[in-house]
Design an enzyme around this catalytic site. Structure first.
Site, PDB file in Angstrom:
ATOM      1  CE1 TYR A 101       0.094  -8.792  -2.609  1.00  0.00           C
ATOM      2  CE2 TYR A 101      -0.581  -9.845  -0.551  1.00  0.00           C
ATOM      3  CZ  TYR A 101       0.222  -8.949  -1.236  1.00  0.00           C
ATOM      4  OH  TYR A 101       1.167  -8.216  -0.553  1.00  0.00           O
ATOM      5  CB  THR A 119       3.830 -10.164   1.698  1.00  0.00           C
ATOM      6  OG1 THR A 119       2.809 -10.349   2.671  1.00  0.00           O
ATOM      7  CG2 THR A 119       3.520 -11.081   0.526  1.00  0.00           C
ATOM      8  CG  ASP A 120       2.759 -11.621   6.827  1.00  0.00           C
ATOM      9  OD1 ASP A 120       2.135 -11.257   5.809  1.00  0.00           O
ATOM     10  OD2 ASP A 120       2.356 -11.367   7.982  1.00  0.00           O
ATOM     11  CD  GLU A 121      -1.344 -11.413   2.762  1.00  0.00           C
ATOM     12  OE1 GLU A 121      -2.071 -12.065   2.013  1.00  0.00           O
ATOM     13  OE2 GLU A 121      -1.633 -10.275   3.170  1.00  0.00           O
TER      14      GLU A 121
HETATM   15  P1  NAD Z   1      -0.320  -0.197  -2.454  1.00  0.00           P
HETATM   16  O1  NAD Z   1      -1.352  -1.000  -3.163  1.00  0.00           O
HETATM   17  O2  NAD Z   1      -0.731   0.868  -1.516  1.00  0.00           O
HETATM   18  O3  NAD Z   1       0.653   0.495  -3.529  1.00  0.00           O
HETATM   19  C1  NAD Z   1       1.121  -0.170  -4.669  1.00  0.00           C
HETATM   20  C2  NAD Z   1       1.726   0.877  -5.596  1.00  0.00           C
HETATM   21  O4  NAD Z   1       2.275   0.190  -6.742  1.00  0.00           O
HETATM   22  C3  NAD Z   1       0.716   1.885  -6.136  1.00  0.00           C
HETATM   23  O5  NAD Z   1       1.245   3.183  -6.073  1.00  0.00           O
HETATM   24  C4  NAD Z   1       0.522   1.459  -7.589  1.00  0.00           C
HETATM   25  O6  NAD Z   1       0.181   2.530  -8.464  1.00  0.00           O
HETATM   26  C5  NAD Z   1       1.885   0.877  -7.917  1.00  0.00           C
HETATM   27  N1  NAD Z   1       1.840  -0.090  -9.024  1.00  0.00           N
HETATM   28  C6  NAD Z   1       0.976  -1.126  -9.187  1.00  0.00           C
HETATM   29  N2  NAD Z   1       1.248  -1.769 -10.348  1.00  0.00           N
HETATM   30  C7  NAD Z   1       2.315  -1.146 -10.898  1.00  0.00           C
HETATM   31  C8  NAD Z   1       3.083  -1.367 -12.072  1.00  0.00           C
HETATM   32  N3  NAD Z   1       2.778  -2.361 -12.932  1.00  0.00           N
HETATM   33  N4  NAD Z   1       4.132  -0.556 -12.329  1.00  0.00           N
HETATM   34  C9  NAD Z   1       4.438   0.468 -11.484  1.00  0.00           C
HETATM   35  N5  NAD Z   1       3.744   0.731 -10.360  1.00  0.00           N
HETATM   36  C10 NAD Z   1       2.700  -0.077 -10.064  1.00  0.00           C
HETATM   37  O7  NAD Z   1       0.628  -1.270  -1.740  1.00  0.00           O
HETATM   38  P2  NAD Z   1       1.407  -1.236  -0.352  1.00  0.00           P
HETATM   39  O8  NAD Z   1       0.487  -1.676   0.722  1.00  0.00           O
HETATM   40  O9  NAD Z   1       2.123   0.059  -0.240  1.00  0.00           O
HETATM   41  O10 NAD Z   1       2.453  -2.417  -0.569  1.00  0.00           O
HETATM   42  C11 NAD Z   1       3.732  -2.141  -1.143  1.00  0.00           C
HETATM   43  C12 NAD Z   1       4.508  -3.440  -1.226  1.00  0.00           C
HETATM   44  O11 NAD Z   1       4.655  -4.007   0.072  1.00  0.00           O
HETATM   45  C13 NAD Z   1       3.854  -4.515  -2.086  1.00  0.00           C
HETATM   46  O12 NAD Z   1       4.864  -5.174  -2.813  1.00  0.00           O
HETATM   47  C14 NAD Z   1       3.200  -5.439  -1.082  1.00  0.00           C
HETATM   48  O13 NAD Z   1       3.093  -6.751  -1.581  1.00  0.00           O
HETATM   49  C15 NAD Z   1       4.193  -5.354   0.063  1.00  0.00           C
HETATM   50  N6  NAD Z   1       3.665  -5.610   1.411  1.00  0.00           N
HETATM   51  C16 NAD Z   1       2.591  -4.907   1.861  1.00  0.00           C
HETATM   52  C17 NAD Z   1       2.133  -5.108   3.156  1.00  0.00           C
HETATM   53  C18 NAD Z   1       0.967  -4.311   3.712  1.00  0.00           C
HETATM   54  O14 NAD Z   1       0.511  -4.600   4.822  1.00  0.00           O
HETATM   55  N7  NAD Z   1       0.468  -3.292   3.017  1.00  0.00           N
HETATM   56  C19 NAD Z   1       2.757  -6.056   3.982  1.00  0.00           C
HETATM   57  C20 NAD Z   1       3.856  -6.776   3.475  1.00  0.00           C
HETATM   58  C21 NAD Z   1       4.301  -6.528   2.189  1.00  0.00           C
HETATM   59  P1  TYD Z   2      -6.531  -6.719   4.763  1.00  0.00           P
HETATM   60  O1  TYD Z   2      -6.362  -5.346   5.308  1.00  0.00           O
HETATM   61  O2  TYD Z   2      -7.237  -6.893   3.463  1.00  0.00           O
HETATM   62  O3  TYD Z   2      -5.071  -7.360   4.739  1.00  0.00           O
HETATM   63  P2  TYD Z   2      -4.616  -8.898   4.442  1.00  0.00           P
HETATM   64  O4  TYD Z   2      -5.739  -9.632   3.825  1.00  0.00           O
HETATM   65  O5  TYD Z   2      -3.495  -8.673   3.490  1.00  0.00           O
HETATM   66  O6  TYD Z   2      -4.191  -9.442   5.763  1.00  0.00           O
HETATM   67  O7  TYD Z   2      -7.300  -7.607   5.832  1.00  0.00           O
HETATM   68  C1  TYD Z   2      -6.790  -7.762   7.147  1.00  0.00           C
HETATM   69  C2  TYD Z   2      -7.738  -8.678   7.904  1.00  0.00           C
HETATM   70  O8  TYD Z   2      -9.009  -8.017   8.052  1.00  0.00           O
HETATM   71  C3  TYD Z   2      -8.028  -9.978   7.158  1.00  0.00           C
HETATM   72  O9  TYD Z   2      -8.101 -11.047   8.092  1.00  0.00           O
HETATM   73  C4  TYD Z   2      -9.370  -9.752   6.523  1.00  0.00           C
HETATM   74  C5  TYD Z   2     -10.063  -8.803   7.490  1.00  0.00           C
HETATM   75  N1  TYD Z   2     -11.029  -7.874   6.849  1.00  0.00           N
HETATM   76  C6  TYD Z   2     -12.328  -7.767   7.348  1.00  0.00           C
HETATM   77  O10 TYD Z   2     -12.731  -8.453   8.320  1.00  0.00           O
HETATM   78  N2  TYD Z   2     -13.182  -6.909   6.737  1.00  0.00           N
HETATM   79  C7  TYD Z   2     -12.816  -6.141   5.662  1.00  0.00           C
HETATM   80  O11 TYD Z   2     -13.645  -5.374   5.126  1.00  0.00           O
HETATM   81  C8  TYD Z   2     -11.452  -6.242   5.175  1.00  0.00           C
HETATM   82  C9  TYD Z   2     -10.991  -5.426   4.012  1.00  0.00           C
HETATM   83  C10 TYD Z   2     -10.607  -7.120   5.817  1.00  0.00           C
END
Ligand code: NAD
Ligand code: TYD
Length: 335
Positions: free
Chosen positions: A150, A126-128
């Site tokens: 995280y 992730t970019d984080e």
């Molecule tokens: P999400 O939380 O929606 O889904 C995570 C999934 O992983 C769920 O289905 C959960 O049941 C499963 N899981 C959790 N622990 C597990 C384990 N121990 N074994 C098997 N399955 C397990 O997450 P997401 O937003 O779809 O993110 C998916 C991936 O992309 C993650 O690795 C996250 O770090 C990365 N990512 C997400 C974003 C974003 O904006 N959502 C951006 C960059 C990277």
């Molecule tokens: P989020 O969707 O939790 O993603 P990330 O923290 O991984 O970037 O949050 C996106 C942005 O929105 C972040 O700057 C925090 C802000 N935020 C709020 O202002 N209110 C909220 O209730 C949540 C969940 C996030």
């Protein structure tokens, strides 16, 4: 030639979108979805695949070496590791599961891959991991400076995956995407939370001054990028995947309310997140050189996402009246 793909975390937001994308594009491939079904895992995301003879769901934990080993022994071409604990606020409250899944679980997958042949292991980072980027754009070679549990657990997994390339020549590729949005995102994340709250006239809890910046990437564009990297990415390399849509949370909130025709008075300013990263911004020129570009129409992608939540109450009402209810109460009652 048909391939066997292991997708972990495929019942979550991006994983389920990726499985839909893959089945549409490569119907001859077999997909195994290994997911623990934590609070964020939801088989409703994959309803359309019920009965598909090339799609298998396995309920299990990526930290369980027996389950993981058994799947690898059947022979896999590609592994895409999406499984993770993913919500920053939850990691601030209790980091334990983040270390177990994001770091140790990734280690278990990498070990299994090392002892069984795979052609490509995609580690979804992730970019984080870059931490807060006050100005400029992060490049893949920049130092990592994660600032919450995280992000730190993802950085650990990111570098562990690289170490398996450097040490054991495992064909690893690491992706660092920016904030995704689209259908099937658990409503703890800001876009589905604000859209579904707005649809029910519940206040939108905007953290701090609302000026934190995120770079929004439509989930389909992320899926296309991973597909391209499986085909053409260089092993051992890291690729940023940024949408190029940098917005303050305040502006994003305004766009959602404007599209829904609702007043700004629905916004409720609440206490800021601890250690809240101010800005994420990616330089994606490396993956663009391989031929990827993000979708050109952020406005329509956001609108179609809002439409999806408006039209699919059956999907999120169930979640919001279940596990999410207690979480929301705890998270927002004293803000
Ligand atoms: P999400 O939380 O929606 O889904 C995570 C999934 O992983 C769920 O289905 C959960 O049941 C499963 N899981 C959790 N622990 C597990 C384990 N121990 N074994 C098997 N399955 C397990 O997450 P997401 O937003 O779809 O993110 C998916 C991936 O992309 C993650 O690795 C996250 O770090 C990365 N990512 C997400 C974003 C974003 O904006 N959502 C951006 C960059 C990277
Ligand atoms: P989020 O969707 O939790 O993603 P990330 O923290 O991984 O970037 O949050 C996106 C942005 O929105 C972040 O700057 C925090 C802000 N935020 C709020 O202002 N209110 C909220 O209730 C949540 C969940 C996030």
């Amino acid at each position: 030639m048909s391939r066997k793909i292991l997708v972990t975390g495929g019942a979550g937001f991006i994983g389920s979108n990726f499985i839909h994308y893959w089945v549409d594009r490569y119907p001859e491939d077999t997909i195994i979805n290994l997911d623990k079904l934590t609070y964020a895992g939801n088989l409703d995301n994959l309803k359309a695949l019920e009965g598909n003879p090339r799609y298998y769901f396995v309920k299990g934990d990526i930290s369980d070496s027996e389950v993981v080993g058994g799947l690898f022994q059947k022979g896999l071409n590609v592994v895409v590791n999406f499984a993770a604990e993913t919500h920053v606020d939850r990691s601030i409250g209790d980091p334990d599961d983040f270390i177990r899944t994001d770091v140790y679980g990734t280690y278990v997958l990498l070990e299994a891959a090392r002892h069984n042949e795979v052609e490509c292991f995609i580690q979804i980072s992730t970019d984080e991991v870059y931490g807060s980027v006050e100005d400029g754009f992060s490049r893949e070679t920049d130092p990592l400076m994660p600032r919450n549990p995280y992000a730190a657990s993802k950085a650990g997994a990111d570098r562990l995956a690289y170490s398996y390339f450097a040490t054991y020549d495992l064909p690893v590729i690491i992706t660092r995407a920016s904030n995704n949005f689209g259908p099937y995102q658990y409503p703890e994340k800001v876009i589905p939370l604000f859209v579904t709250n707005a649809l029910d006239s519940i206040p939108l809890p905007l953290y701090g001054d609302g000026l934190n910046i995120r770079d929004w990437l439509f989930v389909d564009d992320h899926c296309r990028a991973v597909d391209l990297l499986i085909q053409r990415g260089e092993k051992g390399e890291v690729y940023n995947i940024g949408g190029g849509n940098l917005l303050t949370n305040q502006d994003l909130t305004g766009q959602i309310l404007k599209y829904l025709g609702l007043p700004e008075t629905l916004v409720r300013r609440v206490r800021d997140r601890e250690g809240h990263d101010r800005r994420y911004a990616l330089d994606s020129s490396k993956i663009k050189k391989l031929g990827w570009t993000p979708g050109a129409d952020y406005d329509n992608e956001l609108k179609s996402t809002i439409d999806w939540y408006r039209d699919n109450r059956w999907w999120w009402e169930k979640i919001k009246s279940g596990e999410f209810k207690a979480y929301y109460q705890k998270q927002y009652s004293n803000r």
